[in-house]
Design a protein around this motif. Structure first.
Motif, PDB file in Angstrom:
ATOM      1  N   GLN A  59      42.436  38.282  38.265  1.00  0.00           N
ATOM      2  CA  GLN A  59      42.719  37.034  37.527  1.00  0.00           C
ATOM      3  C   GLN A  59      43.201  35.909  38.445  1.00  0.00           C
ATOM      4  OE1 GLN A  59      45.024  37.798  33.929  1.00  0.00           O
ATOM      5  NE2 GLN A  59      44.111  39.831  33.804  1.00  0.00           N
ATOM      6  N   PRO A  84      36.509  32.386  35.591  1.00  0.00           N
ATOM      7  CA  PRO A  84      37.584  33.395  35.574  1.00  0.00           C
ATOM      8  C   PRO A  84      37.017  34.754  35.165  1.00  0.00           C
ATOM      9  CG  PRO A  84      38.203  31.420  34.322  1.00  0.00           C
ATOM     10  CD  PRO A  84      36.736  31.303  34.622  1.00  0.00           C
ATOM     11  N   ASP A 105      29.893  47.372  51.234  1.00  0.00           N
ATOM     12  CA  ASP A 105      30.506  47.764  52.517  1.00  0.00           C
ATOM     13  C   ASP A 105      31.561  48.856  52.348  1.00  0.00           C
ATOM     14  OD1 ASP A 105      31.720  45.297  51.265  1.00  0.00           O
ATOM     15  OD2 ASP A 105      33.323  45.796  52.662  1.00  0.00           O
TER      16      ASP A 105
HETATM   17  N1  GTP Z   1      35.330  45.141  50.703  1.00  0.00           N
HETATM   18  C1  GTP Z   1      34.948  44.049  50.059  1.00  0.00           C
HETATM   19  N2  GTP Z   1      35.851  43.282  49.441  1.00  0.00           N
HETATM   20  C2  GTP Z   1      35.418  42.172  48.805  1.00  0.00           C
HETATM   21  C3  GTP Z   1      34.064  41.799  48.753  1.00  0.00           C
HETATM   22  N3  GTP Z   1      33.951  40.663  48.036  1.00  0.00           N
HETATM   23  C4  GTP Z   1      35.204  40.336  47.664  1.00  0.00           C
HETATM   24  N4  GTP Z   1      36.097  41.232  48.121  1.00  0.00           N
HETATM   25  C5  GTP Z   1      37.555  41.237  47.943  1.00  0.00           C
HETATM   26  O1  GTP Z   1      37.853  41.427  46.564  1.00  0.00           O
HETATM   27  C6  GTP Z   1      39.043  40.712  46.218  1.00  0.00           C
HETATM   28  C7  GTP Z   1      38.753  39.799  45.027  1.00  0.00           C
HETATM   29  O2  GTP Z   1      37.870  38.778  45.441  1.00  0.00           O
HETATM   30  P1  GTP Z   1      37.662  37.447  44.575  1.00  0.00           P
HETATM   31  O3  GTP Z   1      36.538  36.706  45.167  1.00  0.00           O
HETATM   32  O4  GTP Z   1      38.975  36.738  44.415  1.00  0.00           O
HETATM   33  O5  GTP Z   1      37.244  38.097  43.182  1.00  0.00           O
HETATM   34  P2  GTP Z   1      36.936  37.352  41.789  1.00  0.00           P
HETATM   35  O6  GTP Z   1      35.872  38.123  41.111  1.00  0.00           O
HETATM   36  O7  GTP Z   1      36.690  35.912  42.009  1.00  0.00           O
HETATM   37  O8  GTP Z   1      38.312  37.596  41.027  1.00  0.00           O
HETATM   38  P3  GTP Z   1      38.949  36.734  39.791  1.00  0.00           P
HETATM   39  O9  GTP Z   1      38.996  35.308  40.191  1.00  0.00           O
HETATM   40  O10 GTP Z   1      40.318  37.346  39.682  1.00  0.00           O
HETATM   41  O11 GTP Z   1      38.116  37.004  38.594  1.00  0.00           O
HETATM   42  C8  GTP Z   1      39.480  39.973  47.465  1.00  0.00           C
HETATM   43  O12 GTP Z   1      40.468  40.727  48.098  1.00  0.00           O
HETATM   44  C9  GTP Z   1      38.202  39.905  48.296  1.00  0.00           C
HETATM   45  O13 GTP Z   1      38.432  39.835  49.684  1.00  0.00           O
HETATM   46  C10 GTP Z   1      33.111  42.641  49.447  1.00  0.00           C
HETATM   47  O14 GTP Z   1      31.906  42.405  49.498  1.00  0.00           O
HETATM   48  N5  GTP Z   1      33.619  43.752  50.065  1.00  0.00           N
END
Ligand code: GTP
Ligand code: MG
Length: 307
Positions: free
Chosen positions: A50, A73, A136
């Motif tokens: 979130q 969101p 990954d």
């Molecule tokens: N290992 C890994 N982590 C990822 C990847 N993409 C995003 N993350 C991690 O996942 C977490 C959430 O990433 P966000 O981009 O904030 O996710 P979101 O879907 O926008 O989340 P909300 O805004 O809360 O809905 C962060 O710690 C990122 O670094 C990926 O491809 N691999």
């Protein structure tokens, strides 16, 4: 009347364009993906679910297409008015989109919130790409098993892609597929426009991002940031006064930290991030205030831009 002719004159042949909503449950990497596709940070990212609370447009312009991504969101079961607003914001992006990217975390099996997203998408008649992120950190056997479970939730998916937004894997293929599925059309935005967000909003978000990075448990969710003052100084520096709101005194204590240690760290990291974005020296004055139950208060939510 505005003259848009210049915009369209430059539009190359075989140009495609459209609006692409990026949806999914919280924390799957939607904002990371949008930033990676844009090659620029527009939406904040954190390890806490979130993180994103508003719709944010990020515009990608290339020689052959222009895509307006709408980051949203995370869709979840809301526990208060703020949560309801966030889910409403996310769902409101669907009807106006030409195409939807459903971002899923393939390192884990689908959860209840993924089901929630899937049922909202099944009710739409728009092309959906199933974007399986975080490959990954997903072992190959899990990738296959989880992929099949996500697939079963969205049998009508137009495309399926396995990517790592964090490492930039699979993004070229995703862009090619977007080109293939988006209709021929003009540029809707000037080629150098990357987002619709305002400087003040970005600054508040960059401060909140640092708070989310440093805080644990329930505290990050109780944080809101408002910019009280934003002044250019004659020497080119920017003076910013911001308030960080929390809901309880105990949270304020955590945010300040022993001897103000925590708020100093948050302030110093946020200042660096703001300077990098504004490309100007920044003086950041941070204040922490308790605002009981702001997440349930319609007037406060409106004031903070969550209505
Ligand atoms: N290992 C890994 N982590 C990822 C990847 N993409 C995003 N993350 C991690 O996942 C977490 C959430 O990433 P966000 O981009 O904030 O996710 P979101 O879907 O926008 O989340 P909300 O805004 O809360 O809905 C962060 O710690 C990122 O670094 C990926 O491809 N691999
Ligand atoms: Mg996000």
């Amino acid at each position: 009347m505005d003259d848009f002719s210049e915009l369209f004159e430059e539009t190359p042949e075989d140009h495609h364009s459209g609006f692409v909503a990026v949806v999914g449950r919280p924390n799957v990497g939607k904002s990371t993906l949008m930033n990676a596709l844009l090659g620029q940070k527009v939406a904040i990212v954190s390890p806490r679910p979130q993180t994103t609370r508003n719709r944010i447009t990020g515009i990608l312009t290339t020689d052959k297409m222009q895509v307006a991504f709408i980051d949203t969101p995370g869709i979840h079961k809301p526990k208060h008015r703020l949560g309801k607003f966030m889910v409403k914001e996310a769902l409101a992006a669907l009807p106006d989109a030409d195409l939807i990217l459903w971002v899923a975390d393939v390192s884990r099996p689908p959860r209840e919130d993924d089901q929630r997203v899937a049922s909202a998408l099944r009710a739409q008649h728009l092309p959906v790409f199933l974007v399986l992120n975080k490959t990954d950190i997903t072992p190959p056997d899990k990738l296959t098993a989880h992929r099949d479970m996500f697939r079963a939730l969205i049998p009508q998916a137009a495309e399926e892609l396995a990517i790592s937004a964090l490492h930039g894997l699979g993004l070229d293929e995703l862009l090619q597929k977007l080109y293939d599925h988006l209709p021929p059309g003009p540029r809707y935005f000037p080629p150098d426009q990357v987002t619709d967000i305002q400087e003040r909003f970005l600054v508040a978000e960059l401060i909140r991002e640092q708070a989310l990075n440093f805080l644990r448990e329930e505290v990050p969710h109780a944080v809101a940031v408002s910019i009280e003052d934003f002044k250019e100084r004659p020497n080119g520096a920017v003076y910013i006064e911001a308030r960080i709101f929390v809901e309880r005194k105990s949270q304020k204590g955590i945010l300040l930290g022993k001897g103000g240690h925590m708020i100093k760290r948050i302030g110093s990291e946020a200042r660096k991030a703001i300077e990098a974005e504004l490309e100007r020296p920044v003086y950041l004055d941070l204040w922490v205030k308790v605002k009981p139950k702001w997440r349930r208060d319609p007037a406060e939510l409106r004031r903070l831009g969550y209505a």
